[in-house]
Design a protein around this motif. Structure first.
Motif, PDB file in Angstrom:
ATOM      1  N   ALA A 109     -47.341  23.229  45.196  1.00 43.62           N
ATOM      2  CA  ALA A 109     -46.062  22.993  45.192  1.00 43.62           C
ATOM      3  C   ALA A 109     -45.130  24.153  45.405  1.00 43.62           C
ATOM      4  O   ALA A 109     -45.524  25.326  45.164  1.00 43.62           O
ATOM      5  CB  ALA A 109     -45.633  22.126  43.745  1.00 43.62           C
ATOM      6  N   GLN A 110     -43.877  23.770  46.040  1.00 45.39           N
ATOM      7  CA  GLN A 110     -42.986  24.830  45.998  1.00 45.39           C
ATOM      8  C   GLN A 110     -41.642  24.600  45.331  1.00 45.39           C
ATOM      9  O   GLN A 110     -41.483  23.205  44.973  1.00 45.39           O
ATOM     10  CB  GLN A 110     -42.225  24.932  47.445  1.00 45.39           C
ATOM     11  N   VAL A 111     -40.708  25.249  45.139  1.00 49.84           N
ATOM     12  CA  VAL A 111     -39.358  25.118  44.372  1.00 49.84           C
ATOM     13  C   VAL A 111     -38.647  24.692  45.551  1.00 49.84           C
ATOM     14  O   VAL A 111     -37.972  25.527  46.343  1.00 49.84           O
ATOM     15  CB  VAL A 111     -38.839  26.124  43.720  1.00 49.84           C
ATOM     16  N   GLY A 112     -38.282  23.225  45.420  1.00 51.72           N
ATOM     17  CA  GLY A 112     -37.091  22.927  46.797  1.00 51.72           C
ATOM     18  C   GLY A 112     -35.596  23.054  46.348  1.00 51.72           C
ATOM     19  O   GLY A 112     -34.774  23.636  47.062  1.00 51.72           O
ATOM     20  N   ALA A 113     -35.337  23.065  45.016  1.00 49.01           N
ATOM     21  CA  ALA A 113     -34.140  23.264  44.455  1.00 49.01           C
ATOM     22  C   ALA A 113     -33.949  23.622  43.257  1.00 49.01           C
ATOM     23  O   ALA A 113     -34.727  23.172  42.345  1.00 49.01           O
ATOM     24  CB  ALA A 113     -33.028  21.998  44.726  1.00 49.01           C
ATOM     25  N   CYS A 114     -32.882  24.497  42.534  1.00 48.55           N
ATOM     26  CA  CYS A 114     -32.965  24.680  41.428  1.00 48.55           C
ATOM     27  C   CYS A 114     -31.294  24.472  41.007  1.00 48.55           C
ATOM     28  O   CYS A 114     -30.411  25.135  41.406  1.00 48.55           O
ATOM     29  CB  CYS A 114     -33.359  26.432  41.012  1.00 48.55           C
ATOM     30  N   GLN A 115     -31.100  23.739  39.870  1.00 43.68           N
ATOM     31  CA  GLN A 115     -29.595  23.441  39.448  1.00 43.68           C
ATOM     32  C   GLN A 115     -29.156  24.213  38.151  1.00 43.68           C
ATOM     33  O   GLN A 115     -28.124  24.133  37.818  1.00 43.68           O
ATOM     34  CB  GLN A 115     -29.864  21.909  38.957  1.00 43.68           C
ATOM     35  N   ARG A 116     -30.049  25.005  37.846  1.00 43.66           N
ATOM     36  CA  ARG A 116     -29.561  26.027  36.706  1.00 43.66           C
ATOM     37  C   ARG A 116     -29.120  27.137  37.354  1.00 43.66           C
ATOM     38  O   ARG A 116     -29.610  28.294  37.345  1.00 43.66           O
ATOM     39  CB  ARG A 116     -31.124  26.407  36.139  1.00 43.66           C
ATOM     40  N   THR A 117     -27.646  26.921  37.061  1.00 38.16           N
ATOM     41  CA  THR A 117     -26.815  28.116  38.040  1.00 38.16           C
ATOM     42  C   THR A 117     -26.845  29.327  37.342  1.00 38.16           C
ATOM     43  O   THR A 117     -26.683  30.340  37.754  1.00 38.16           O
ATOM     44  CB  THR A 117     -25.638  27.540  38.249  1.00 38.16           C
ATOM     45  N   ASP A 118     -27.183  29.336  35.824  1.00 38.32           N
ATOM     46  CA  ASP A 118     -27.166  30.633  35.173  1.00 38.32           C
ATOM     47  C   ASP A 118     -28.295  31.360  35.211  1.00 38.32           C
ATOM     48  O   ASP A 118     -28.721  32.463  34.594  1.00 38.32           O
ATOM     49  CB  ASP A 118     -26.591  30.214  33.740  1.00 38.32           C
ATOM     50  N   CYS A 119     -29.574  31.232  36.098  1.00 42.95           N
ATOM     51  CA  CYS A 119     -30.632  31.832  36.326  1.00 42.95           C
ATOM     52  C   CYS A 119     -30.491  32.895  37.021  1.00 42.95           C
ATOM     53  O   CYS A 119     -29.820  32.764  38.264  1.00 42.95           O
ATOM     54  CB  CYS A 119     -31.604  30.851  36.636  1.00 42.95           C
ATOM     55  N   THR A 120     -30.849  34.019  36.828  1.00 41.93           N
ATOM     56  CA  THR A 120     -30.851  35.186  37.685  1.00 41.93           C
ATOM     57  C   THR A 120     -31.745  35.107  38.909  1.00 41.93           C
ATOM     58  O   THR A 120     -31.267  35.551  39.975  1.00 41.93           O
ATOM     59  CB  THR A 120     -31.614  36.416  37.128  1.00 41.93           C
ATOM     60  N   HIS A 121     -32.669  34.062  39.135  1.00 42.60           N
ATOM     61  CA  HIS A 121     -33.210  33.853  40.420  1.00 42.60           C
ATOM     62  C   HIS A 121     -32.624  32.800  41.137  1.00 42.60           C
ATOM     63  O   HIS A 121     -33.060  32.491  42.387  1.00 42.60           O
ATOM     64  CB  HIS A 121     -34.459  33.237  40.252  1.00 42.60           C
ATOM     65  N   ASN A 122     -31.367  32.177  40.738  1.00 38.10           N
ATOM     66  CA  ASN A 122     -30.459  31.284  41.542  1.00 38.10           C
ATOM     67  C   ASN A 122     -29.674  31.733  42.274  1.00 38.10           C
ATOM     68  O   ASN A 122     -28.810  32.478  42.011  1.00 38.10           O
ATOM     69  CB  ASN A 122     -30.216  30.199  40.344  1.00 38.10           C
ATOM     70  N   GLN A 123     -29.761  31.377  43.498  1.00 40.28           N
ATOM     71  CA  GLN A 123     -28.818  31.943  44.585  1.00 40.28           C
ATOM     72  C   GLN A 123     -28.681  30.720  45.573  1.00 40.28           C
ATOM     73  O   GLN A 123     -29.358  30.324  46.258  1.00 40.28           O
ATOM     74  CB  GLN A 123     -29.326  33.023  45.560  1.00 40.28           C
ATOM     75  N   ALA A 124     -27.332  30.077  45.417  1.00 42.23           N
ATOM     76  CA  ALA A 124     -26.664  29.102  46.200  1.00 42.23           C
ATOM     77  C   ALA A 124     -27.715  27.827  45.778  1.00 42.23           C
ATOM     78  O   ALA A 124     -27.942  26.942  46.773  1.00 42.23           O
ATOM     79  CB  ALA A 124     -26.786  29.416  47.882  1.00 42.23           C
ATOM     80  N   LEU A 125     -27.944  27.619  44.570  1.00 41.39           N
ATOM     81  CA  LEU A 125     -28.816  26.431  44.162  1.00 41.39           C
ATOM     82  C   LEU A 125     -30.366  26.496  44.703  1.00 41.39           C
ATOM     83  O   LEU A 125     -31.033  25.408  44.706  1.00 41.39           O
ATOM     84  CB  LEU A 125     -28.303  25.148  44.444  1.00 41.39           C
ATOM     85  N   GLU A 126     -30.777  27.722  45.233  1.00 41.04           N
ATOM     86  CA  GLU A 126     -32.019  27.891  45.717  1.00 41.04           C
ATOM     87  C   GLU A 126     -32.744  29.049  44.711  1.00 41.04           C
ATOM     88  O   GLU A 126     -32.201  29.988  44.226  1.00 41.04           O
ATOM     89  CB  GLU A 126     -32.087  28.300  47.017  1.00 41.04           C
ATOM     90  N   CYS A 127     -34.004  28.622  44.294  1.00 42.07           N
ATOM     91  CA  CYS A 127     -34.730  29.659  43.518  1.00 42.07           C
ATOM     92  C   CYS A 127     -35.142  30.515  44.589  1.00 42.07           C
ATOM     93  O   CYS A 127     -35.781  30.218  45.838  1.00 42.07           O
ATOM     94  CB  CYS A 127     -35.878  28.873  43.092  1.00 42.07           C
ATOM     95  N   ARG A 128     -35.050  31.936  44.082  1.00 42.31           N
ATOM     96  CA  ARG A 128     -35.259  33.162  44.779  1.00 42.31           C
ATOM     97  C   ARG A 128     -36.422  34.002  44.219  1.00 42.31           C
ATOM     98  O   ARG A 128     -36.755  34.966  44.548  1.00 42.31           O
ATOM     99  CB  ARG A 128     -34.176  33.878  45.216  1.00 42.31           C
ATOM    100  N   ALA A 129     -37.145  33.353  43.041  1.00 40.96           N
ATOM    101  CA  ALA A 129     -37.953  34.104  42.360  1.00 40.96           C
ATOM    102  C   ALA A 129     -39.459  34.168  43.432  1.00 40.96           C
ATOM    103  O   ALA A 129     -39.471  33.223  44.233  1.00 40.96           O
ATOM    104  CB  ALA A 129     -38.409  33.337  41.099  1.00 40.96           C
ATOM    105  N   PRO A 130     -40.304  35.204  43.364  1.00 38.93           N
ATOM    106  CA  PRO A 130     -41.421  35.156  44.029  1.00 38.93           C
ATOM    107  C   PRO A 130     -42.242  33.963  43.938  1.00 38.93           C
ATOM    108  O   PRO A 130     -42.886  33.557  45.033  1.00 38.93           O
ATOM    109  CB  PRO A 130     -42.241  36.428  43.530  1.00 38.93           C
ATOM    110  N   SER A 131     -42.206  33.593  42.855  1.00 44.11           N
ATOM    111  CA  SER A 131     -43.226  32.096  42.222  1.00 44.11           C
ATOM    112  C   SER A 131     -42.631  31.882  41.064  1.00 44.11           C
ATOM    113  O   SER A 131     -41.860  32.729  40.278  1.00 44.11           O
ATOM    114  CB  SER A 131     -44.723  32.542  42.414  1.00 44.11           C
ATOM    115  N   ILE A 132     -42.972  30.723  40.473  1.00 44.74           N
ATOM    116  CA  ILE A 132     -42.610  30.152  39.228  1.00 44.74           C
ATOM    117  C   ILE A 132     -43.879  29.631  38.458  1.00 44.74           C
ATOM    118  O   ILE A 132     -44.719  29.324  39.220  1.00 44.74           O
ATOM    119  CB  ILE A 132     -41.396  29.228  39.350  1.00 44.74           C
TER     120      ILE A 132
END
Length: 94
Positions: free
Chosen positions: A54-77
């Motif tokens: 699985a991949q992260v398709g969207a992230c709605q947690r706007t206060d996360c350091t990995h969130n950029q424009a509602l997309e996860c930019r972490a290397p993995s989760i």
């Protein structure tokens, strides 16, 4: 014109009651909701999903350091089991 990006993978999920989790998460993509829970979590006896990691398709947690424009930019989760859901253990407050 659209651009594609490499989405972060779900490298581990301990939510064994999720229908997508059988030896890892096999949903095509998961959504992390506003409370940092896995919005794709589905508690069923039947197992589903695809033969993919699985991949992260969207992230709605706007206060996360990995969130950029509602997309996860972490290397993995990683996703961890809760009482009736699963949460993103990679969440880091910005």
């Amino acid at each position: 014109m659209s651009a594609t990006i490499d989405l972060p993978q779900v490298t581990d999920c301990t939510a064994t009651s999720c229908a997508y989790n059988h030896d890892g998460c096999h949903a095509f993509a998961v959504t992390i909701d506003t409370t940092a829970n896995c919005g794709t979590f589905l508690s069923l006896n039947e197992k589903g999903g695809l033969n993919v990691v699985a991949q992260v398709g969207a992230c709605q947690r706007t206060d996360c350091t990995h969130n950029q424009a509602l997309e996860c930019r972490a290397p993995s989760i990683t996703v961890g089991a809760g009482q009736s859901t699963a949460g993103c253990l990679s969440y880091q407050a910005a």
